[in-house]
Scaffold this motif. Structure first.
Motif, mmCIF file in Angstrom:
data_model
loop_
_atom_site.group_PDB
_atom_site.id
_atom_site.type_symbol
_atom_site.label_atom_id
_atom_site.label_comp_id
_atom_site.label_asym_id
_atom_site.label_seq_id
_atom_site.Cartn_x
_atom_site.Cartn_y
_atom_site.Cartn_z
ATOM 1 N N VAL A 288 -10.597 3.255 2.941
ATOM 2 C CA VAL A 288 -11.099 3.596 4.269
ATOM 3 C C VAL A 288 -11.255 2.323 5.103
ATOM 4 C CG1 VAL A 288 -13.041 4.576 5.571
ATOM 5 C CG2 VAL A 288 -12.307 5.661 3.437
ATOM 6 N N PHE A 289 -10.721 2.388 6.308
ATOM 7 C CA PHE A 289 -10.947 1.301 7.269
ATOM 8 C C PHE A 289 -11.722 1.855 8.444
ATOM 9 C CE2 PHE A 289 -7.296 -0.413 5.043
ATOM 10 C CZ PHE A 289 -7.625 -1.756 4.942
ATOM 11 N N VAL A 290 -12.702 1.081 8.901
ATOM 12 C CA VAL A 290 -13.496 1.524 10.045
ATOM 13 C C VAL A 290 -13.445 0.446 11.114
ATOM 14 C CG1 VAL A 290 -15.696 2.520 10.754
ATOM 15 C CG2 VAL A 290 -15.073 2.509 8.338
ATOM 16 N N ALA A 291 -13.154 0.855 12.337
ATOM 17 C CA ALA A 291 -13.112 -0.109 13.438
ATOM 18 C C ALA A 291 -13.448 0.618 14.738
ATOM 19 C CB ALA A 291 -11.745 -0.760 13.520
ATOM 20 N N THR A 292 -14.731 0.955 14.885
ATOM 21 C CA THR A 292 -15.139 1.566 16.157
ATOM 22 C C THR A 292 -16.228 0.679 16.759
ATOM 23 O OG1 THR A 292 -17.096 2.896 15.589
ATOM 24 C CG2 THR A 292 -14.941 3.778 14.916
ATOM 25 N N VAL B 155 -8.401 -3.301 17.348
ATOM 26 C CA VAL B 155 -8.490 -3.726 15.948
ATOM 27 C C VAL B 155 -7.917 -2.645 15.029
ATOM 28 C CG1 VAL B 155 -10.051 -4.448 14.099
ATOM 29 C CG2 VAL B 155 -10.520 -5.133 16.458
ATOM 30 N N GLY B 156 -8.339 -1.395 15.296
ATOM 31 C CA GLY B 156 -7.845 -0.272 14.494
ATOM 32 C C GLY B 156 -6.332 -0.194 14.544
ATOM 33 N N THR B 157 -5.763 -0.414 15.721
ATOM 34 C CA THR B 157 -4.314 -0.323 15.888
ATOM 35 C C THR B 157 -3.606 -1.390 15.038
ATOM 36 O OG1 THR B 157 -4.599 0.554 18.096
ATOM 37 C CG2 THR B 157 -2.436 -0.339 17.579
ATOM 38 N N ARG B 158 -4.174 -2.596 15.043
ATOM 39 C CA ARG B 158 -3.573 -3.671 14.206
ATOM 40 C C ARG B 158 -3.562 -3.287 12.735
ATOM 41 N NH1 ARG B 158 -6.040 -7.604 17.335
ATOM 42 N NH2 ARG B 158 -7.718 -7.973 15.844
ATOM 43 N N LYS B 159 -4.705 -2.722 12.284
ATOM 44 C CA LYS B 159 -4.800 -2.301 10.872
ATOM 45 C C LYS B 159 -3.767 -1.215 10.589
ATOM 46 C CE LYS B 159 -8.194 -4.444 8.787
ATOM 47 N NZ LYS B 159 -9.018 -5.117 9.707
ATOM 48 N N VAL C 253 0.861 -1.180 0.000
ATOM 49 C CA VAL C 253 0.000 0.000 0.000
ATOM 50 C C VAL C 253 0.900 1.234 0.000
ATOM 51 C CG1 VAL C 253 -2.127 -0.885 0.963
ATOM 52 C CG2 VAL C 253 -0.212 -0.414 2.483
ATOM 53 N N LEU C 254 2.077 1.037 -0.576
ATOM 54 C CA LEU C 254 3.107 2.079 -0.558
ATOM 55 C C LEU C 254 2.561 3.403 -1.086
ATOM 56 C CD1 LEU C 254 6.124 2.098 0.179
ATOM 57 C CD2 LEU C 254 6.599 1.905 -2.261
ATOM 58 N N GLY C 255 2.612 4.413 -0.240
ATOM 59 C CA GLY C 255 2.216 5.746 -0.684
ATOM 60 C C GLY C 255 0.720 5.974 -0.755
ATOM 61 N N ALA C 256 -0.092 4.928 -0.533
ATOM 62 C CA ALA C 256 -1.539 5.117 -0.626
ATOM 63 C C ALA C 256 -2.034 5.918 0.576
ATOM 64 C CB ALA C 256 -2.234 3.767 -0.681
ATOM 65 N N SER C 257 -3.027 6.755 0.314
ATOM 66 C CA SER C 257 -3.570 7.573 1.377
ATOM 67 C C SER C 257 -4.766 6.839 1.986
ATOM 68 C CB SER C 257 -3.984 8.904 0.744
ATOM 69 O OG SER C 257 -4.579 9.691 1.695
ATOM 70 N N VAL C 258 -4.646 6.483 3.260
ATOM 71 C CA VAL C 258 -5.654 5.622 3.882
ATOM 72 C C VAL C 258 -6.222 6.298 5.121
ATOM 73 C CG1 VAL C 258 -6.106 3.328 4.840
ATOM 74 C CG2 VAL C 258 -4.325 3.613 3.106
ATOM 75 N N LEU C 259 -7.553 6.278 5.195
ATOM 76 C CA LEU C 259 -8.204 6.825 6.378
ATOM 77 C C LEU C 259 -8.646 5.678 7.284
ATOM 78 C CD1 LEU C 259 -9.385 9.509 7.645
ATOM 79 C CD2 LEU C 259 -11.579 8.755 6.673
ATOM 80 N N VAL C 260 -8.259 5.749 8.549
ATOM 81 C CA VAL C 260 -8.687 4.731 9.509
ATOM 82 C C VAL C 260 -9.533 5.424 10.571
ATOM 83 C CG1 VAL C 260 -7.954 2.943 11.138
ATOM 84 C CG2 VAL C 260 -6.556 3.438 9.118
#
Ligand code: SAH
Length: 429
Positions: free
Chosen positions: A80-84, A27-31, A14-21
């Motif tokens: 986008v990753f969601v983990a709440t 769980v979020g921390t692992r991602k 995912v080199l250089g990809a802009s990712v919103l978590v």
């Protein structure tokens, strides 16, 4: 609800990809950690941060937007990753991402995802992805662990497969190939590759059907010998017919595998066939195989040489063609302190026992006969020379069988172990 464009990516990186978590709990921390490891540019939205994420933020590894989620934060995001723990919030973020056509993954909520993350096992030159569509995470984990345990084996199999693909029989050429003693697992990688790509296979009766079935269905299969010996003039005719067939098929442009049991150069007439091909100007190659002596020795745990017990091993033909009038072996010249391996001897076992005795072999020298070695019906019969003829007769030993003579032929003081040890073994008869 099932989103229309659900897919299952395995990120090479995912080199250089802009990712919103969204969410920075466990769980979020692992991602976040795995995204950072892959070189992503990570932005985290969370009310509370785990200590690990806080540390990352302090080091400037990621951007933190502390507080509540706002759709504008998605402006730059490619993923986008969601983990709440807040289901309503998860749903909202997912809906927002989908309306912007940004791929979104919501932890533990496959129906909110447009892509899933499979469990991944990476080995040397392979990546295996396991998914149960988010429904059985326990099973996916178990499968992943299983594959992880077998990573090295998978790599070896891939490499073997690749090598086999590279090995292909060439048209107009004859391959004189050893098929080993019977078990298809004991073929060489080269033998298997050639067999799989042959146009024609010329084989003798000792090569089992299971090995022949590895040749393509459309390949011509030619069998010359019947079970049993073809004596004198018959043997010459048969050998000439084999020579002619090899030359004719090669000249027709076929790739020809001349498949012989064991090794082609051990009592296999491979030398005669090579001479003939060379006289006729046909290109050929000889591929070795595991000879019966070695295959059967391993199967019966007979060390062909053994420190203090045997420093030499001699392969002997127990049966010669009739023109030679019985055995052409000078038994008295054979070493008595090594291992003798007698091929083609069962039909003449009583005479061999006499010849060995006359040559000065002690009556208490151990022997072992391995019948159908490396095949499911394998039998091992042991004894000492004084009982050889009676034991062979009583136990009804039939060809193909091989006779080992020498101190190494006695049972070892330890059990034969391994997966093949449950095969029929008649010991100490
Ligand atoms: N080229 C072959 C030998 C062919 S002569 C090789 O290298 O093994 C045939 C003899 O080999 C048989 O009479 C027997 O003595 C031996 N033989 C071949 N296959 C065997 C097997 N599976 N078990 C025991 N003996 C075998």
């Amino acid at each position: 609800m099932r989103p229309a464009h659900r897919y299952l990516p395995v990120f090479q990186d995912v080199l250089g990809a802009s990712v919103l978590v969204v969410g920075a709990g466990a769980v979020g921390t692992r991602k976040i950690e795995s995204l950072l490891a892959g070189g992503a540019r990570v932005t985290v939205v969370a009310k509370e941060l785990s200590p690990a994420v806080e540390e990352r933020a302090a080091r400037g590894d990621l951007t933190v937007l502390q507080g509540t989620f706002h759709p504008d934060q998605m402006e730059e995001a490619e993923l986008v990753f969601v983990a709440t723990p807040d289901r309503a919030l998860n749903h909202r973020v997912s809906a927002e991402a989908r309306s912007r056509r940004i791929p979104v993954n919501v932890a533990d909520s496959p129906e909110e995802c447009t892509f899933l993350l499979p469990a991944v096992v990476r080995g040397e030159e392979f990546t295996a992805a396991i998914s149960t569509s988010g429904r059985h995470p326990g099973a996916a984990k178990a499968l992943r662990e299983f594959l992880e345990d077998h990573r090295a084996e998978i790599s070896v199999r891939l490499e073997r497969g690749r090598r086999r693909k590279r090995i292909a029989a060439r048209p107009g050429k004859v391959y004189i190939v050893g098929a080993g003693p019977g078990d298809p697992d004991l073929l060489t990688v080269r033998a298997l590759g050639l067999l799989r790509s042959a146009d024609a296979v010329i084989h003798d009766y000792l090569v089992p059907a299971e090995i022949l079935s590895l040749a393509p269905a459309k390949a011509a299969r030619i069998r010359f010998a019947r079970r049993g010996r073809t004596a004198g003039h018959g043997a010459v005719l048969k050998q000439n017919a084999i020579h002619e067939a090899m030359v004719r098929l090669a000249r027709e442009g076929k790739s020809v595998v001349r498949l012989k049991s064991g090794d082609p150069l051990v009592f296999g007439r491979g030398g005669e066939e090579a001479e003939h091909l060379s006289r006729e100007g046909i290109p050929f190659e000889i591929v070795p195989g595991i000879t019966a002596a070695m295959g059967c020795a391993a199967a019966a745990a007979i060390p062909l040489t053994h420190r203090g017990r045997s420093s030499s091993v001699t392969f002997v033909a127990g049966h010669e063609t009739d023109e030679k009038g019985g055995s052409a072996v000078y038994w008295s010249l054979l070493p008595k302190d090594g291992t003798l391996v007698i091929y083609m001897g069962v039909g003449r076992v009583a005479a061999i026992a006499e010849e060995l005795a006359a040559a000065g072999f002690s009556p208490d020298t151990p022997f072992a006969i391995v019948e159908n070695g490396n095949r499911p019906e394998q039998r091992v019969v042991r004894g000492i020379l004084s009982g050889l003829s009676r034991i062979a007769l009583d136990s009804g030993i039939r060809s193909p069988a091989i006779l080992f003579v020498g101190r190494t032929a006695a049972s070892l003081p330890y059990e034969i172990t391994g997966e093949r040890s449950d095969e029929p073994v008649a010991q100490g008869i």
